[in-house]
Design a protein around this motif. Structure first.
Motif, PDB file in Angstrom:
ATOM      1  N   ASP A  39       0.877  -1.234  -0.032  1.00  0.00           N
ATOM      2  CA  ASP A  39       0.122   0.085   0.039  1.00  0.00           C
ATOM      3  C   ASP A  39       0.602   1.357  -0.179  1.00  0.00           C
ATOM      4  OD1 ASP A  39      -2.339  -1.350   0.065  1.00  0.00           O
ATOM      5  OD2 ASP A  39      -2.287  -1.393   2.232  1.00  0.00           O
ATOM      6  N   TRP A  40       2.218   1.251   0.174  1.00  0.00           N
ATOM      7  CA  TRP A  40       2.943   2.253   0.262  1.00  0.00           C
ATOM      8  C   TRP A  40       3.287   3.016  -1.067  1.00  0.00           C
ATOM      9  CZ3 TRP A  40       4.181   5.886   3.303  1.00  0.00           C
ATOM     10  CH2 TRP A  40       5.481   6.499   2.895  1.00  0.00           C
ATOM     11  N   MET A  41       3.140   4.383  -1.108  1.00  0.00           N
ATOM     12  CA  MET A  41       3.093   5.106  -2.438  1.00  0.00           C
ATOM     13  C   MET A  41       4.622   5.585  -2.572  1.00  0.00           C
ATOM     14  SD  MET A  41       0.030   4.660  -3.571  1.00  0.00           S
ATOM     15  CE  MET A  41       0.074   5.635  -4.933  1.00  0.00           C
ATOM     16  N   GLY A  42       5.281   5.659  -1.682  1.00  0.00           N
ATOM     17  CA  GLY A  42       6.856   6.059  -1.995  1.00  0.00           C
ATOM     18  C   GLY A  42       6.798   7.290  -1.478  1.00  0.00           C
ATOM     19  N   ALA A  43       6.103   8.143  -0.976  1.00  0.00           N
ATOM     20  CA  ALA A  43       6.106   9.785  -0.510  1.00  0.00           C
ATOM     21  C   ALA A  43       7.425   9.739   0.381  1.00  0.00           C
ATOM     22  CB  ALA A  43       5.045  10.176   0.197  1.00  0.00           C
ATOM     23  N   GLY A  44       7.982  10.746   0.455  1.00  0.00           N
ATOM     24  CA  GLY A  44       9.245  11.288   1.190  1.00  0.00           C
ATOM     25  C   GLY A  44       9.034  12.181   2.300  1.00  0.00           C
ATOM     26  N   THR A  45       9.813  12.349   3.103  1.00  0.00           N
ATOM     27  CA  THR A  45       9.815  13.259   4.234  1.00  0.00           C
ATOM     28  C   THR A  45       9.545  14.529   3.941  1.00  0.00           C
ATOM     29  OG1 THR A  45      11.416  11.790   5.359  1.00  0.00           O
ATOM     30  CG2 THR A  45      11.045  14.155   6.467  1.00  0.00           C
ATOM     31  N   GLY A  46       8.699  15.446   4.182  1.00  0.00           N
ATOM     32  CA  GLY A  46       8.366  16.702   4.016  1.00  0.00           C
ATOM     33  C   GLY A  46       7.186  16.934   2.805  1.00  0.00           C
ATOM     34  N   ASP A  47       6.793  15.428   2.391  1.00  0.00           N
ATOM     35  CA  ASP A  47       5.593  15.471   1.341  1.00  0.00           C
ATOM     36  C   ASP A  47       4.148  15.550   2.205  1.00  0.00           C
ATOM     37  OD1 ASP A  47       7.313  15.288  -0.910  1.00  0.00           O
ATOM     38  OD2 ASP A  47       6.899  13.223  -1.073  1.00  0.00           O
ATOM     39  N   ILE A  48       3.320  16.119   1.697  1.00  0.00           N
ATOM     40  CA  ILE A  48       1.988  16.042   2.189  1.00  0.00           C
ATOM     41  C   ILE A  48       1.309  14.789   1.841  1.00  0.00           C
ATOM     42  CG2 ILE A  48      -0.594  16.936   2.269  1.00  0.00           C
ATOM     43  CD1 ILE A  48       1.558  18.780   3.518  1.00  0.00           C
ATOM     44  N   ALA A  49       0.701  14.010   2.912  1.00  0.00           N
ATOM     45  CA  ALA A  49       0.078  12.751   2.725  1.00  0.00           C
ATOM     46  C   ALA A  49      -1.368  12.868   3.280  1.00  0.00           C
ATOM     47  CB  ALA A  49       0.803  11.708   3.517  1.00  0.00           C
ATOM     48  N   HIS A  50      -2.273  12.065   2.834  1.00  0.00           N
ATOM     49  CA  HIS A  50      -3.755  11.804   3.241  1.00  0.00           C
ATOM     50  C   HIS A  50      -3.843  10.499   3.738  1.00  0.00           C
ATOM     51  CE1 HIS A  50      -4.263  15.688   1.073  1.00  0.00           C
ATOM     52  NE2 HIS A  50      -3.420  15.276  -0.025  1.00  0.00           N
ATOM     53  N   LEU A  51      -4.269  10.353   4.962  1.00  0.00           N
ATOM     54  CA  LEU A  51      -4.580   9.250   5.598  1.00  0.00           C
ATOM     55  C   LEU A  51      -5.768   8.918   5.745  1.00  0.00           C
ATOM     56  CD1 LEU A  51      -2.811   6.729   7.254  1.00  0.00           C
ATOM     57  CD2 LEU A  51      -2.909   8.228   9.268  1.00  0.00           C
ATOM     58  N   ARG A  52      -6.214   7.836   5.445  1.00  0.00           N
ATOM     59  CA  ARG A  52      -7.696   7.358   5.614  1.00  0.00           C
ATOM     60  C   ARG A  52      -7.464   6.528   6.629  1.00  0.00           C
ATOM     61  NH1 ARG A  52     -10.589   2.970   3.828  1.00  0.00           N
ATOM     62  NH2 ARG A  52      -8.897   2.368   2.493  1.00  0.00           N
ATOM     63  N   LEU A  53      -8.441   6.519   7.430  1.00  0.00           N
ATOM     64  CA  LEU A  53      -8.481   5.669   8.748  1.00  0.00           C
ATOM     65  C   LEU A  53      -9.784   4.685   9.115  1.00  0.00           C
ATOM     66  CD1 LEU A  53      -7.368   8.657  11.228  1.00  0.00           C
ATOM     67  CD2 LEU A  53      -6.054   6.912  10.452  1.00  0.00           C
ATOM     68  N   PRO A  54      -9.664   3.839   8.381  1.00  0.00           N
ATOM     69  CA  PRO A  54     -11.134   3.047   8.219  1.00  0.00           C
ATOM     70  C   PRO A  54     -11.457   2.598   9.918  1.00  0.00           C
ATOM     71  CG  PRO A  54      -9.425   1.979   6.659  1.00  0.00           C
ATOM     72  CD  PRO A  54      -8.657   3.142   7.417  1.00  0.00           C
ATOM     73  N   GLN A  55     -12.626   2.841  10.162  1.00  0.00           N
ATOM     74  CA  GLN A  55     -13.028   2.673  11.606  1.00  0.00           C
ATOM     75  C   GLN A  55     -12.643   1.040  12.036  1.00  0.00           C
ATOM     76  OE1 GLN A  55     -17.081   3.629  12.262  1.00  0.00           O
ATOM     77  NE2 GLN A  55     -17.113   3.430  14.249  1.00  0.00           N
ATOM     78  N   ASN A  56     -12.939   0.129  11.407  1.00  0.00           N
ATOM     79  CA  ASN A  56     -13.023  -1.303  11.748  1.00  0.00           C
ATOM     80  C   ASN A  56     -11.420  -1.535  12.001  1.00  0.00           C
ATOM     81  OD1 ASN A  56     -12.411  -0.990   9.204  1.00  0.00           O
ATOM     82  ND2 ASN A  56     -13.245  -3.082   8.710  1.00  0.00           N
ATOM     83  N   GLN A  57     -10.472  -0.610  11.574  1.00  0.00           N
ATOM     84  CA  GLN A  57      -9.000  -1.211  11.568  1.00  0.00           C
ATOM     85  C   GLN A  57      -8.259  -0.161  12.313  1.00  0.00           C
ATOM     86  OE1 GLN A  57      -7.604  -1.255   7.555  1.00  0.00           O
ATOM     87  NE2 GLN A  57      -8.833  -2.994   7.028  1.00  0.00           N
ATOM     88  N   CYS A  58      -8.784   0.723  13.096  1.00  0.00           N
ATOM     89  CA  CYS A  58      -8.294   1.799  14.077  1.00  0.00           C
ATOM     90  C   CYS A  58      -8.088   1.067  15.356  1.00  0.00           C
ATOM     91  CB  CYS A  58      -9.009   3.064  14.169  1.00  0.00           C
ATOM     92  SG  CYS A  58      -8.874   3.993  12.618  1.00  0.00           S
ATOM     93  N   ARG A  59      -7.003   1.395  15.932  1.00  0.00           N
ATOM     94  CA  ARG A  59      -6.747   1.157  17.586  1.00  0.00           C
ATOM     95  C   ARG A  59      -6.364   2.483  18.283  1.00  0.00           C
ATOM     96  NH1 ARG A  59      -8.659  -2.243  15.205  1.00  0.00           N
ATOM     97  NH2 ARG A  59      -8.225  -4.398  15.002  1.00  0.00           N
ATOM     98  N   VAL A  60      -6.805   2.710  19.298  1.00  0.00           N
ATOM     99  CA  VAL A  60      -6.673   4.093  20.073  1.00  0.00           C
ATOM    100  C   VAL A  60      -5.824   3.337  21.192  1.00  0.00           C
ATOM    101  CG1 VAL A  60      -7.549   5.841  21.279  1.00  0.00           C
ATOM    102  CG2 VAL A  60      -8.796   5.287  19.210  1.00  0.00           C
ATOM    103  N   LEU A  61      -4.625   4.040  21.348  1.00  0.00           N
ATOM    104  CA  LEU A  61      -3.890   3.735  22.743  1.00  0.00           C
ATOM    105  C   LEU A  61      -3.685   4.901  23.670  1.00  0.00           C
ATOM    106  CD1 LEU A  61      -0.971   1.846  20.645  1.00  0.00           C
ATOM    107  CD2 LEU A  61      -2.975   0.842  21.592  1.00  0.00           C
ATOM    108  N   ALA A  62      -3.837   4.765  24.908  1.00  0.00           N
ATOM    109  CA  ALA A  62      -3.787   5.802  25.706  1.00  0.00           C
ATOM    110  C   ALA A  62      -2.396   6.333  26.093  1.00  0.00           C
ATOM    111  CB  ALA A  62      -4.449   5.481  27.290  1.00  0.00           C
ATOM    112  N   ALA A  63      -2.050   7.610  26.094  1.00  0.00           N
ATOM    113  CA  ALA A  63      -0.678   7.854  26.258  1.00  0.00           C
ATOM    114  C   ALA A  63      -0.109   7.939  27.731  1.00  0.00           C
ATOM    115  CB  ALA A  63      -0.346   9.305  25.481  1.00  0.00           C
TER     116      ALA A  63
END
Length: 63
Positions: A39-63
């Protein structure tokens, strides 16, 4: 654009073999994404990326 989508500037990328660790700066908040290589598009540091967060695949961790 869409539900559960965030945009940010890539601040860090690490190739972990079976996945890629990507950190985004989203309005001053660090968002971590682990992406499978196919799934990696090969973007680099400094590039703008758009991240889709499918609800069924998200995990929230307390800090």
């Amino acid at each position: 654009a869409g539900d559960n989508t965030v945009s940010g500037r890539i601040t860090f990328i690490r190739d972990m073999g079976s996945s890629v660790e990507v950190h985004l700066d989203c309005d001053g908040r660090d968002v971590l994404s682990v992406v499978q290589p196919r799934d990696w598009m090969g973007a680099g540091t400094g590039d703008i990326a758009h991240l889709r967060l499918p609800q069924n695949q998200c995990r929230v961790l307390a800090a």
